[in-house]
Design an enzyme around this catalytic site. Sequence first.
Site, short mmCIF file in Angstrom:
data_model
loop_
_atom_site.label_atom_id
_atom_site.label_comp_id
_atom_site.label_asym_id
_atom_site.label_seq_id
_atom_site.Cartn_x
_atom_site.Cartn_y
_atom_site.Cartn_z
N ALA A 65 -12.58 -3.87 1.77
CA ALA A 65 -13.50 -2.79 2.11
C ALA A 65 -13.06 -2.20 3.45
CB ALA A 65 -14.92 -3.33 2.20
N GLY A 108 -12.56 -7.11 -0.52
CA GLY A 108 -13.04 -6.27 -1.61
C GLY A 108 -11.93 -5.89 -2.58
N GLU A 111 -11.65 -8.67 -4.89
CA GLU A 111 -12.86 -8.70 -5.73
C GLU A 111 -12.83 -7.62 -6.81
OE1 GLU A 111 -15.25 -8.62 -2.10
OE2 GLU A 111 -16.28 -10.40 -2.82
N GLU A 131 -12.73 -12.43 4.67
CA GLU A 131 -13.96 -11.96 5.32
C GLU A 131 -14.40 -12.89 6.44
OE1 GLU A 131 -13.40 -11.95 2.05
OE2 GLU A 131 -14.25 -10.15 1.11
C1 HXC Z 1 -9.79 -0.41 7.32
C2 HXC Z 1 -7.60 -1.07 7.30
C3 HXC Z 1 -7.91 -2.19 6.49
C4 HXC Z 1 -9.28 -2.36 6.11
C5 HXC Z 1 -5.79 -2.23 6.89
N1 HXC Z 1 -6.29 -1.13 7.49
N2 HXC Z 1 -6.77 -2.88 6.25
N3 HXC Z 1 -8.53 -0.19 7.70
N4 HXC Z 1 -10.17 -1.47 6.55
N5 HXC Z 1 -9.68 -3.35 5.32
C6 HXC Z 1 -5.54 -0.15 8.32
C7 HXC Z 1 -5.18 -0.70 9.69
O1 HXC Z 1 -6.28 -0.58 10.57
C8 HXC Z 1 -4.03 0.21 10.08
O2 HXC Z 1 -4.53 1.46 10.49
C9 HXC Z 1 -3.33 0.42 8.74
O3 HXC Z 1 -4.28 0.13 7.73
C10 HXC Z 1 -2.13 -0.51 8.57
O4 HXC Z 1 -2.56 -1.83 8.76
P1 HXC Z 1 -1.81 -2.87 9.71
O5 HXC Z 1 -2.77 -3.94 10.05
O6 HXC Z 1 -1.17 -2.17 10.86
O7 HXC Z 1 -0.66 -3.39 8.74
P2 HXC Z 1 0.00 -4.84 8.68
O8 HXC Z 1 0.28 -5.36 10.07
O9 HXC Z 1 1.13 -4.72 7.71
O10 HXC Z 1 -1.13 -5.80 8.07
C11 HXC Z 1 -1.62 -5.56 6.76
C12 HXC Z 1 -2.93 -6.41 6.51
C13 HXC Z 1 -3.92 -6.12 7.65
C14 HXC Z 1 -2.56 -7.89 6.47
C15 HXC Z 1 -3.45 -5.99 5.16
O11 HXC Z 1 -4.08 -4.70 7.81
C16 HXC Z 1 -5.27 -6.73 7.44
O12 HXC Z 1 -5.46 -7.93 7.68
N6 HXC Z 1 -6.25 -5.90 7.02
C17 HXC Z 1 -7.65 -6.30 6.91
C18 HXC Z 1 -7.85 -7.22 5.73
C19 HXC Z 1 -9.30 -7.66 5.63
O13 HXC Z 1 -9.85 -8.27 6.57
N7 HXC Z 1 -9.95 -7.38 4.48
C20 HXC Z 1 -11.31 -7.71 4.23
C21 HXC Z 1 -12.21 -6.59 4.66
S1 HXC Z 1 -13.92 -7.05 4.43
P3 HXC Z 1 -4.24 2.06 11.95
O14 HXC Z 1 -4.94 3.37 11.95
O15 HXC Z 1 -4.78 1.09 12.92
O16 HXC Z 1 -2.75 2.18 12.02
C22 HXC Z 1 -14.21 -6.84 2.80
C23 HXC Z 1 -15.59 -7.14 2.37
C24 HXC Z 1 -15.85 -6.68 0.98
O17 HXC Z 1 -13.36 -6.51 2.04
C25 HXC Z 1 -17.31 -6.70 0.67
C26 HXC Z 1 -17.71 -5.67 -0.32
C27 HXC Z 1 -19.20 -5.64 -0.54
#
Ligand code: HXC
Length: 257
Positions: A65, A108, A111, A131
């Site tokens: 998400a 997400g 999921e 998460e």
């Molecule tokens: C918003 C995101 C994002 C996310 C990545 N980006 N994931 N933006 N939400 N979930 C953005 C980063 O901010 C960055 O933007 C760009 O994408 C590239 O990401 P990087 O981190 O620079 O790339 P990298 O170093 O290759 O790492 C990739 C990654 C990492 C491992 C996927 O981005 C990451 O850990 N992302 C978050 C994963 C996460 O925590 N997911 C769960 C979310 S909570 P900028 O502008 O800064 O360059 C969830 C709850 C669901 O999903 C519930 C539903 C009801």
Amino acid sequence: MAYETIRSEMRGRVGLITFNRPKAMNALSHLMMKEVCKAAEDFDADGRIGAIVLTGSDKAFAAGADVKEMADYAYSEAFLDDVWSGWERLTRVRKPLIAAVGGYALGGGCEVALMCDILIAAENAKFGQPEITLGILPGMGGTQRLARSIGKAKTMDLVLTGRMMDAKEAENCGIVSRIVETANLLEEALRIAEKVSDFSLPAVLAAKEAVSEAFETPLAAGLRHERRLFHATFATDDQKEGMAAFVQKRSPQFKNH
Ligand code: HXC
């Protein structure tokens, strides 16, 4: 229909939906999930389509998400508006959904892949529920669908540590049905979807419904439902055609009725 955050197109009898926020690793914004659900529902209602493929890029199926979008939510807003509940519309799509996962399928994103019926992974796929690292827990079925599919041990490991698992581990524990070379992911997923589309649509819908039921009901009720659906296939012309074609050693010509 023009979408902002996805691409939606027909490939023969297959509906193809592609997440398209490459700069954000296909993070799932509300708009994106609204568009995904609308595109999937439109394909579901389209008599020309037999199956739907959902995919992302080779870097990311979807990295979860959109954290930037949800970071400032207040509890009352999240609870009263139940802002994520609309995503579940995807689980009400009756045609088979095939997730073609390359790169990250996190939070997400994982999921949404688990809401699909067949999950094909590229060799570079990585699955996870990170998460916990954000001070939250999965909220779109991660704790429930994963636990039912892969059991408590692996689910607790993933959900409590936030670690990722690779395609091989995901296949071994049963959420991925096939691993394919990264460069061939979309082609393979479309090939599988086309194969499904060639079968009798009433039989395909009933088969999806019956298997999905196994996650919802006790065994006896599931078996009864399966038997009723099985009986019902004998009311279709496609059952007569399928069996006649077998006996006559030819390919069946299904008419979807
Ligand atoms: C918003 C995101 C994002 C996310 C990545 N980006 N994931 N933006 N939400 N979930 C953005 C980063 O901010 C960055 O933007 C760009 O994408 C590239 O990401 P990087 O981190 O620079 O790339 P990298 O170093 O290759 O790492 C990739 C990654 C990492 C491992 C996927 O981005 C990451 O850990 N992302 C978050 C994963 C996460 O925590 N997911 C769960 C979310 S909570 P900028 O502008 O800064 O360059 C969830 C709850 C669901 O999903 C519930 C539903 C009801």
